[in-house]
Design a protein around this motif. Sequence first.
Motif, PDB file in Angstrom:
ATOM      1  N   GLY A 105      16.220  46.082  63.965  1.00 14.81           N
ATOM      2  CA  GLY A 105      17.520  46.293  63.364  1.00 14.81           C
ATOM      3  C   GLY A 105      17.940  45.191  62.421  1.00 14.81           C
ATOM      4  N   VAL A 106      16.987  44.409  61.910  1.00 20.81           N
ATOM      5  CA  VAL A 106      17.281  43.307  61.000  1.00 20.81           C
ATOM      6  C   VAL A 106      17.128  43.793  59.566  1.00 20.81           C
ATOM      7  N   SER A 107      18.150  43.589  58.745  1.00 26.78           N
ATOM      8  CA  SER A 107      18.100  44.004  57.358  1.00 26.78           C
ATOM      9  C   SER A 107      17.578  42.870  56.489  1.00 26.78           C
ATOM     10  N   LEU A 108      16.584  43.169  55.680  1.00 28.11           N
ATOM     11  CA  LEU A 108      16.034  42.177  54.758  1.00 28.11           C
ATOM     12  C   LEU A 108      16.376  42.535  53.318  1.00 28.11           C
ATOM     13  N   GLY A 109      17.425  43.348  53.143  1.00 26.59           N
ATOM     14  CA  GLY A 109      17.823  43.763  51.813  1.00 26.59           C
ATOM     15  C   GLY A 109      18.548  42.667  51.058  1.00 26.59           C
ATOM     16  N   MET A 110      19.127  43.048  49.919  1.00 27.43           N
ATOM     17  CA  MET A 110      19.855  42.091  49.093  1.00 27.43           C
ATOM     18  C   MET A 110      21.105  41.610  49.816  1.00 27.43           C
ATOM     19  N   PRO A 111      21.479  40.349  49.663  1.00 27.18           N
ATOM     20  CA  PRO A 111      22.713  39.858  50.282  1.00 27.18           C
ATOM     21  C   PRO A 111      23.938  40.561  49.699  1.00 27.18           C
ATOM     22  N   GLU A 112      25.014  40.565  50.478  1.00 26.55           N
ATOM     23  CA  GLU A 112      26.230  41.234  50.037  1.00 26.55           C
ATOM     24  C   GLU A 112      26.793  40.556  48.789  1.00 26.55           C
ATOM     25  N   LEU A 113      27.151  41.358  47.816  1.00 28.19           N
ATOM     26  CA  LEU A 113      27.686  40.815  46.572  1.00 28.19           C
ATOM     27  C   LEU A 113      29.062  40.201  46.804  1.00 28.19           C
ATOM     28  N   PRO A 114      29.463  39.249  45.956  1.00 26.02           N
ATOM     29  CA  PRO A 114      30.800  38.673  46.097  1.00 26.02           C
ATOM     30  C   PRO A 114      31.873  39.758  46.021  1.00 26.02           C
ATOM     31  N   ALA A 115      32.967  39.528  46.716  1.00 25.78           N
ATOM     32  CA  ALA A 115      34.053  40.505  46.716  1.00 25.78           C
ATOM     33  C   ALA A 115      34.665  40.616  45.328  1.00 25.78           C
ATOM     34  N   PRO A 116      35.064  41.811  44.933  1.00 21.93           N
ATOM     35  CA  PRO A 116      35.735  41.950  43.627  1.00 21.93           C
ATOM     36  C   PRO A 116      37.097  41.282  43.661  1.00 21.93           C
ATOM     37  N   ALA A 117      37.565  40.890  42.502  1.00 22.96           N
ATOM     38  CA  ALA A 117      38.885  40.256  42.412  1.00 22.96           C
ATOM     39  C   ALA A 117      39.962  41.328  42.323  1.00 22.96           C
ATOM     40  N   PHE A 118      41.204  40.932  42.607  1.00 24.05           N
ATOM     41  CA  PHE A 118      42.333  41.837  42.401  1.00 24.05           C
ATOM     42  C   PHE A 118      42.477  42.126  40.907  1.00 24.05           C
ATOM     43  N   PRO A 119      43.012  43.281  40.536  1.00 22.74           N
ATOM     44  CA  PRO A 119      43.354  43.516  39.123  1.00 22.74           C
ATOM     45  C   PRO A 119      44.287  42.414  38.616  1.00 22.74           C
ATOM     46  N   ASP A 120      44.240  42.157  37.338  1.00 19.84           N
ATOM     47  CA  ASP A 120      44.980  41.027  36.769  1.00 19.84           C
ATOM     48  C   ASP A 120      46.472  41.079  37.090  1.00 19.84           C
ATOM     49  N   ASP A 121      47.077  42.266  37.009  1.00 20.87           N
ATOM     50  CA  ASP A 121      48.512  42.336  37.252  1.00 20.87           C
ATOM     51  C   ASP A 121      48.844  42.081  38.722  1.00 20.87           C
ATOM     52  N   VAL A 122      47.988  42.570  39.618  1.00 22.42           N
ATOM     53  CA  VAL A 122      48.209  42.327  41.050  1.00 22.42           C
ATOM     54  C   VAL A 122      48.007  40.857  41.365  1.00 22.42           C
ATOM     55  N   ARG A 123      46.957  40.263  40.819  1.00 21.70           N
ATOM     56  CA  ARG A 123      46.694  38.854  41.086  1.00 21.70           C
ATOM     57  C   ARG A 123      47.836  37.979  40.575  1.00 21.70           C
ATOM     58  N   ALA A 124      48.371  38.282  39.400  1.00 24.00           N
ATOM     59  CA  ALA A 124      49.468  37.484  38.858  1.00 24.00           C
ATOM     60  C   ALA A 124      50.691  37.547  39.776  1.00 24.00           C
ATOM     61  N   ARG A 125      50.982  38.737  40.278  1.00 20.19           N
ATOM     62  CA  ARG A 125      52.123  38.895  41.180  1.00 20.19           C
ATOM     63  C   ARG A 125      51.902  38.150  42.492  1.00 20.19           C
ATOM     64  N   LEU A 126      50.688  38.259  43.042  1.00 20.34           N
ATOM     65  CA  LEU A 126      50.390  37.577  44.305  1.00 20.34           C
ATOM     66  C   LEU A 126      50.365  36.058  44.127  1.00 20.34           C
ATOM     67  N   GLU A 127      49.920  35.598  42.980  1.00 21.18           N
ATOM     68  CA  GLU A 127      49.913  34.151  42.739  1.00 21.18           C
ATOM     69  C   GLU A 127      51.324  33.590  42.728  1.00 21.18           C
ATOM     70  N   THR A 128      52.274  34.350  42.176  1.00 25.84           N
ATOM     71  CA  THR A 128      53.678  33.904  42.189  1.00 25.84           C
ATOM     72  C   THR A 128      54.175  33.762  43.624  1.00 25.84           C
ATOM     73  N   ASP A 129      53.880  34.766  44.464  1.00 25.93           N
ATOM     74  CA  ASP A 129      54.276  34.697  45.872  1.00 25.93           C
ATOM     75  C   ASP A 129      53.533  33.577  46.594  1.00 25.93           C
ATOM     76  N   ALA A 130      52.256  33.395  46.259  1.00 24.73           N
ATOM     77  CA  ALA A 130      51.456  32.361  46.917  1.00 24.73           C
ATOM     78  C   ALA A 130      52.007  30.973  46.649  1.00 24.73           C
ATOM     79  N   ARG A 131      52.442  30.723  45.424  1.00 22.99           N
ATOM     80  CA  ARG A 131      53.015  29.410  45.107  1.00 22.99           C
ATOM     81  C   ARG A 131      54.254  29.135  45.954  1.00 22.99           C
ATOM     82  N   GLU A 132      55.053  30.163  46.177  1.00 25.38           N
ATOM     83  CA  GLU A 132      56.245  29.993  47.008  1.00 25.38           C
ATOM     84  C   GLU A 132      55.863  29.674  48.453  1.00 25.38           C
ATOM     85  N   ILE A 133      54.827  30.329  48.954  1.00 24.65           N
ATOM     86  CA  ILE A 133      54.383  30.073  50.325  1.00 24.65           C
ATOM     87  C   ILE A 133      53.810  28.665  50.455  1.00 24.65           C
TER      88      ILE A 133
END
Length: 285
Positions: A9-37
């Motif tokens: 049951g051991v997988s020797l396939g390709m490693p998992e790709l990096p996670a996709p980023a948030f869309p630019d508008d979502v990331r900008a909104r979350l960054e504003t909230d993140a700075r406050e936190i």
Amino acid sequence: MNTSSSERGVSLGMPELPAPAFPDDVRARLETDAREIIARYPDSRSALLPMLHLVQSEEGHVTRTGMRFCADVLKLTTAEVTAVATFYTMYRRKPSGDYQVGVCTNTLCAVMGGDAIFESLQEHLGVGNGETTDDGSVTLEHIECNAACDFAPVVMVNWEFFDNQTPASARRLVDDLRAGRDVEPTRGARLCTFKETARILAGFPDERPGAVAESGSAGPASLVGLHLSRGEAAPARVVHPRPGPQDRTTHEPSPAEHLSSHDAPQETSASDPSHPAGPAAEEGE
């Protein structure tokens, strides 16, 4: 005899790709909230817990994208973020419903009927532990102590208390949630969705008119010890003995009736041989 990697049951396939980023508008909104936190803490890494609530409020659970965002903003590795996100059960790792219905099956709640409630809801909703109804409205799970033993058995919806429950009252509760009816907890503000709850837990104010004033405080049963410590006499109360099998009658409470487990042991108790509850399902079953 040696076995192949596929047989083990051991997988020797390709490693998992990096996670996709948030869309630019979502990331900008979350960054504003993140700075406050982050501004609330002397060390930015201390903001990780509320940051995980923040990304959970965006997608309804903590995704690889959300963990990548937290790692980028807090200058942590994704391994450090993942270690925290997988440790705490309040962070969901897969899509779930608008309402997280948690039935306490720890010792006292189980004895008072928590096991029976959980079993009844599984059958009524047609889902197992940690599963979500087909309409995406309710996720059911059994949970450990909610620190509300004086109101056992307790059900929580999006971390709000529903005290002194029975299988019948719990079924009415989830039916109301699925039908979109207004539902008010026993203590605390009226319900909001899980995403809205996650944003509040991230440290942002509940902007619903009147919701803060509705939050209330500890229930009367929780304050008995405080009153006794002040020398205030507790009111006299008569607890009727449990009826024998020949005297017991089945009573189905009306929707307006609110039973209390403090008046007398309820017939939903797992300790009652004529109303067996059975053990709660194990995690993942």
